[in-house]
Design a protein around this motif. Structure first.
Motif, PDB file in Angstrom:
ATOM      1  N   PRO A 241      16.195 -12.700   1.440  1.00  0.00           N
ATOM      2  CA  PRO A 241      15.556 -12.919   2.741  1.00  0.00           C
ATOM      3  C   PRO A 241      16.327 -12.239   3.865  1.00  0.00           C
ATOM      4  O   PRO A 241      17.548 -12.161   3.830  1.00  0.00           O
ATOM      5  N   GLY A 242      15.593 -11.746   4.852  1.00  0.00           N
ATOM      6  CA  GLY A 242      16.201 -11.231   6.068  1.00  0.00           C
ATOM      7  C   GLY A 242      16.056 -12.264   7.163  1.00  0.00           C
ATOM      8  O   GLY A 242      15.576 -13.374   6.918  1.00  0.00           O
TER       9      GLY A 242
ATOM     10  N   SER B 218      10.177  -5.330   3.147  1.00  0.00           N
ATOM     11  CA  SER B 218       8.819  -5.711   3.524  1.00  0.00           C
ATOM     12  C   SER B 218       8.541  -5.255   4.953  1.00  0.00           C
ATOM     13  O   SER B 218       9.472  -5.012   5.734  1.00  0.00           O
ATOM     14  N   ALA B 219       7.272  -5.174   5.295  1.00  0.00           N
ATOM     15  CA  ALA B 219       6.910  -4.931   6.691  1.00  0.00           C
ATOM     16  C   ALA B 219       7.513  -6.052   7.527  1.00  0.00           C
ATOM     17  O   ALA B 219       7.525  -7.215   7.115  1.00  0.00           O
ATOM     18  N   GLY B 220       8.072  -5.708   8.674  1.00  0.00           N
ATOM     19  CA  GLY B 220       8.678  -6.700   9.554  1.00  0.00           C
ATOM     20  C   GLY B 220      10.074  -7.134   9.172  1.00  0.00           C
ATOM     21  O   GLY B 220      10.629  -8.055   9.772  1.00  0.00           O
ATOM     22  N   TYR B 221      10.683  -6.468   8.187  1.00  0.00           N
ATOM     23  CA  TYR B 221      12.033  -6.847   7.738  1.00  0.00           C
ATOM     24  C   TYR B 221      13.073  -6.583   8.815  1.00  0.00           C
ATOM     25  O   TYR B 221      13.096  -5.528   9.459  1.00  0.00           O
ATOM     26  N   ILE B 222      13.964  -7.556   9.005  1.00  0.00           N
ATOM     27  CA  ILE B 222      15.169  -7.403   9.829  1.00  0.00           C
ATOM     28  C   ILE B 222      16.313  -8.011   9.032  1.00  0.00           C
ATOM     29  O   ILE B 222      16.250  -9.186   8.639  1.00  0.00           O
ATOM     30  N   ALA B 223      17.351  -7.229   8.768  1.00  0.00           N
ATOM     31  CA  ALA B 223      18.493  -7.716   7.988  1.00  0.00           C
ATOM     32  C   ALA B 223      19.119  -8.938   8.653  1.00  0.00           C
ATOM     33  O   ALA B 223      19.125  -9.049   9.873  1.00  0.00           O
TER      34      ALA B 223
ATOM     35  N   ARG C  76      23.019  -2.461  10.466  1.00  0.00           N
ATOM     36  CA  ARG C  76      21.949  -3.410  10.125  1.00  0.00           C
ATOM     37  C   ARG C  76      20.640  -2.641  10.152  1.00  0.00           C
ATOM     38  O   ARG C  76      20.429  -1.790  11.010  1.00  0.00           O
ATOM     39  N   SER C  77      19.747  -2.955   9.218  1.00  0.00           N
ATOM     40  CA  SER C  77      18.488  -2.232   9.105  1.00  0.00           C
ATOM     41  C   SER C  77      17.302  -3.121   9.419  1.00  0.00           C
ATOM     42  O   SER C  77      17.348  -4.337   9.231  1.00  0.00           O
ATOM     43  N   SER C  78      16.236  -2.471   9.862  1.00  0.00           N
ATOM     44  CA  SER C  78      14.972  -3.162  10.090  1.00  0.00           C
ATOM     45  C   SER C  78      13.840  -2.160   9.873  1.00  0.00           C
ATOM     46  O   SER C  78      14.064  -0.945   9.849  1.00  0.00           O
ATOM     47  N   THR C  79      12.636  -2.669   9.697  1.00  0.00           N
ATOM     48  CA  THR C  79      11.465  -1.810   9.562  1.00  0.00           C
ATOM     49  C   THR C  79      10.231  -2.557  10.039  1.00  0.00           C
ATOM     50  O   THR C  79      10.087  -3.764   9.786  1.00  0.00           O
TER      51      THR C  79
END
Length: 112
Positions: free
Chosen positions: A19-20, A43-48, A93-96
């Motif tokens: 989980p993010g 996943s779409a909307g992922y934030i680490a 940190r990554s997000s998408t």
């Protein structure tokens, strides 16, 4: 480290879910002595959910993501792009927004 020739059918590697802060990441992980190779999907909307201190060789296979360094620098990544960093040099940190598929390699060879 000695690594003999090895092929991988990623569809046969077990999936783990992480989980993010928002969304989730799935990992398919190969672990060798001092080397980890992963196929990771955000996943779409992922934030680490953490600032990562580990070094990585990261290659974006599909989608787009944003890597943010703790100093505020931002690096948009899209399919066909990569980044390389050693351990403890740049917390990141990554997000998408839309999702991404990556190959991430890390291990002892990236120690700084």
């Amino acid at each position: 480290m000695t690594l003999p020739f090895h092929t991988t059918d990623w569809s046969q590697v077990p999936v783990t879910t992480h989980p993010g802060n928002e969304g989730f990441a799935t990992w398919r992980t190969l672990q060798f002595d001092g080397l980890r190779v992963r196929m990771v999907e955000y996943s779409a909307g992922y934030i680490a959910n953490h600032w990562c201190k580990l070094g990585h060789l990261l290659f974006c296979l599909e989608g787009e993501m944003l890597t943010i360094l703790k100093d505020g620098s931002e690096f948009p990544m899209k399919a066909g792009m990569s980044y390389q960093v050693s351990d403890r040099l740049s917390e990141h940190r990554s997000s998408t927004k839309t999702g991404a598929k990556l190959i991430i390699i890390d291990g002892d060879f990236l120690r700084s």
